[in-house]
Each structure stands twice: as C-alpha cells, then as structure tokens.
Design an enzyme around this catalytic site. Structure first.
Site, PDB file in Angstrom:
ATOM      1  CG  HIS A   1       1.167  -4.894  -8.994  1.00  0.00           C
ATOM      2  ND1 HIS A   1       1.967  -4.037  -9.693  1.00  0.00           N
ATOM      3  CD2 HIS A   1       0.075  -5.105  -9.762  1.00  0.00           C
ATOM      4  CE1 HIS A   1       1.402  -3.747 -10.853  1.00  0.00           C
ATOM      5  NE2 HIS A   1       0.243  -4.373 -10.913  1.00  0.00           N
TER       6      HIS A   1
ATOM      7  CE  LYS B   1      -4.813 -16.878   2.760  1.00  0.00           C
ATOM      8  NZ  LYS B   1      -3.725 -15.898   2.940  1.00  0.00           N
TER       9      LYS B   1
END
Length: 125
Positions: free
Chosen positions: A110, A61
């Site tokens: 995470h 991206k």
C-alpha cells in the site's frame, strides 16, 4: 499446480467513505474483529483496511468460482515475522478443503492512496 491467481487494487478513500457512510455495519460485514482491531491501532486505519479488502477480492478472483463467499470468512493475518497470510473460515474454508488446495500465497502493498494485493492458489489437481 496453479489453481488460480487474482489481483486487486483499492483506493483508500473508497474504504474511508464506506466507513464514514455505514460505520460499524460496513466494518463488521467486511472485516473480522481482529482485522478491525489491527487497522485501528495504526495512524491511518484505512490503509490496512484497504489492503485487506484488496486481499479478499484478489482471493475471490483467484478462486474463479461463481459461489458467494462471505468476506469475513477470508481473514488477513500476519505471521510473527510480519508475513501476511490468509486464514479461511466457515463456508470458504470448507470449499477449499473439498478442492485439495495445497497452499495460498499472498502479497500485499500500500501507498497513501491505494492498497493492492496479489493471491496465487496452488492445488493438487
């Protein structure tokens, strides 16, 4: 000068389901041998796999380009101090050399169900 930024989040269960469905074929198409080895040394390998998948997507991206980049060309490694970095190989590494990329900044996180990654690419132009 900022060349591009990218962010991605991946549900850990999505990676678990892909591995259960396609096994080694999926792992070898998406991750390098070192990334797989690193993940499977952990109690839950799907956490590090999900955050590495998110890093690869965030990097793509940040490039903001319509060219295909093999996910195994984009490798998440850790420096001796634990800091994550991206190492780029093959076609992807060559693509960046042609664009005067100065540095790539990577942040990973995470928590049980999700892996998230942010990438900032700096260039000379």
């Amino acid at each position: 000068m900022i060349y591009g930024t990218g962010i991605d989040i991946v549900k850990t269960e999505r990676i678990r389901e892909a591995v259960e469905r396609w096994g080694e074929k999926f792992l070898e198409r998406v991750f390098t041998k070192d990334e797989i080895s690193y993940a499977y040394k952990k109690k839950d390998p799907f956490l590090p796999l999900s955050v590495r998948f998110a890093a690869k997507e965030a990097f793509i991206k940040a490039l903001s380009h319509d060219q295909y980049f093999p996910l195994t060309d984009i490798e998440v490694c850790n420096q001796a101090n634990g800091r994550p970095i991206l190492e780029l190989h093959g076609k992807t590494g060559e693509f960046l050399k042609q664009r005067d990329i100065q540095s790539i900044h990577l942040s990973l996180s995470h928590e049980k169900d999700y892996g998230v990654a942010s990438v900032v690419i700096e260039g000379l132009r």
